[in-house]
Write a protein that holds these residues in place. Structure first.
Motif, short mmCIF file in Angstrom:
data_model
loop_
_atom_site.label_atom_id
_atom_site.label_comp_id
_atom_site.label_asym_id
_atom_site.label_seq_id
_atom_site.Cartn_x
_atom_site.Cartn_y
_atom_site.Cartn_z
N SER A 1 -3.35 -1.97 6.26
CA SER A 1 -4.09 -2.27 5.03
C SER A 1 -5.58 -2.03 5.30
O SER A 1 -6.12 -0.99 4.96
N SER B 1 0.85 -6.56 0.73
CA SER B 1 -0.44 -6.84 1.38
C SER B 1 -1.60 -6.95 0.40
O SER B 1 -2.65 -7.50 0.73
N ARG C 1 0.84 -1.20 0.00
CA ARG C 1 0.00 0.00 0.00
C ARG C 1 0.88 1.25 0.00
O ARG C 1 0.93 2.03 0.96
#
Length: 368
Positions: A264, A43, A13
């Motif tokens: 996340s 992720s 991210r």
């Protein structure tokens, strides 16, 4: 149908990876067949839509069979990375490769060897150029049929070098992906000892020198008020600077510096805990987090990097010159009580929303 092999770092991210993530989730699968090749599993890797093929380098695959095969290749003098990428290319047969960011320089020699067209999406500025060897950088420029910059500043660097096909595609967010759970936000505040009278500066990114992590020392000394808190969202580095600042904050300024770590699912809930975004980066090619903060109604205060100087209008935040720490502190103090125009922040953020940008991105891909 056009087939594209995307080559990227990790689908974590971060700004450059999120642009691809939003593209993948909005790309017309009747027009494009894509495969994503990653250096590591971030992720978002396992969250890719099922119609998108994906693979990761042998070393990071988690597969004992692939790791053994990698060892065999190395034993007989074959480069595992080149072998794997070439094998993937021959199996998938893409029309071109789409390399995301500059920091995978070894792929260009492979591309040159097998004679495949390469499109490179650049999200970096001059500081990142220093981590790439001279000949690797030259080969990247020469082998990239098209270079896409995430901002005009990035594009201009490659126009100066004389590249004949430089395109602009701004980074963007997906507003529909922003979900705030107020109960969760309040629970996180309680968990981290944040009270209703606290002013929280959110900082997003890895805890590195380029992200201005070291500047927290001066900021903690300046803002001794325990109601002023700094919430850092992002992966912590395992180095001496991180140890030093953690220990300083723990012993001298308890509860003022909060580390959320890499996030996340709760990323936007952590962002929503803030009263403002603090941008300490010494260099940013775009600054996607400024757009994310704006969509959430958070003003940005910080150094004038990326798009911030042109993006921020009255009531949306304020910037100072890069490195002007004294000026930054004055502006921070001002924005502890400054009126925030949340409606304007959201309106301006939507200019960089996927709904507004994706048609431009599709048009660009159609032209390649």
């Amino acid at each position: 149908m056009k087939k594209i092999l995307f080559i990227t770092q990790n689908l974590e991210r971060t700004g450059s990876e999120m642009v691809l993530w939003y593209l993948f989730n909005n790309l017309d699968k009747s027009k494009y067949e894509i495969h994503v090749f990653c250096m590591e599993k971030g992720s978002l890797y396992n969250l890719l839509p099922s119609h998108i093929g994906k693979s990761v380098v042998y070393k990071k695959s988690g597969s004992l069979k692939q790791k053994i095969w990698r060892t065999v290749l190395k034993t007989v003098g074959i480069n595992p990375l080149s072998y794997q990428l070439t094998a993937l290319h021959n199996k998938f047969k893409p029309d071109y490769w789409y390399v995301n960011t500059l920091v995978i320089p070894w792929v260009y020699q492979v591309a040159k060897t097998i004679k495949v067209d390469v499109v490179t999406h650049v999200h970096e500025l001059l500081q990142a150029f220093t981590i790439i060897k001279r000949n690797d950088f030259r080969l990247m420029v020469e082998e990239s049929k098209v270079i896409i910059g995430c901002s005009e500043q990035v594009c201009e660097h490659f126009r100066v070098l004389g590249h004949e096909d430089v395109r602009l595609q701004s980074s963007f967010i997906d507003a529909s992906d922003v979900h705030i759970e107020l109960d969760n936000v309040e629970a996180l505040k309680r968990k981290h000892g944040i009270g209703s009278s606290d002013f929280v500066w959110v900082i997003s990114g890895g805890t590195s020198y380029m992200k201005g992590f070291d500047l927290l020392v001066s900021l903690l000394i300046e803002f001794k008020n325990p109601n002023i808190k700094f919430l850092w969202i992002g992966k912590q580095r395992d180095d001496g600077l991180n140890y030093y600042i953690e220990e300083l904050a723990r012993s001298k300024y308890p509860n003022q510096l909060i580390f959320a770590g890499a996030q996340s699912d709760d990323y936007y809930n952590y962002m929503a805990m803030g009263n403002g975004l603090l941008l300490l980066s010494r260099e940013e090619s775009f600054s996607l987090v400024t757009v994310e903060a704006a969509f959430l109604g958070l003003p940005t205060v910080g150094f004038g990097v990326g798009i911030t100087k042109s993006f921020l209008k009255e009531g949306m935040g304020e910037t100072v010159g890069v490195g002007d720490l004294e000026g930054l502190m004055l502006v921070m103090e001002k924005w502890h009580t400054h009126t925030v125009d949340k409606a304007l922040l959201k309106t301006e953020a939507l200019v960089y929303d996927v709904e507004h940008q994706i048609s431009r991105y599709h048009k660009l891909l159609d032209e390649l």
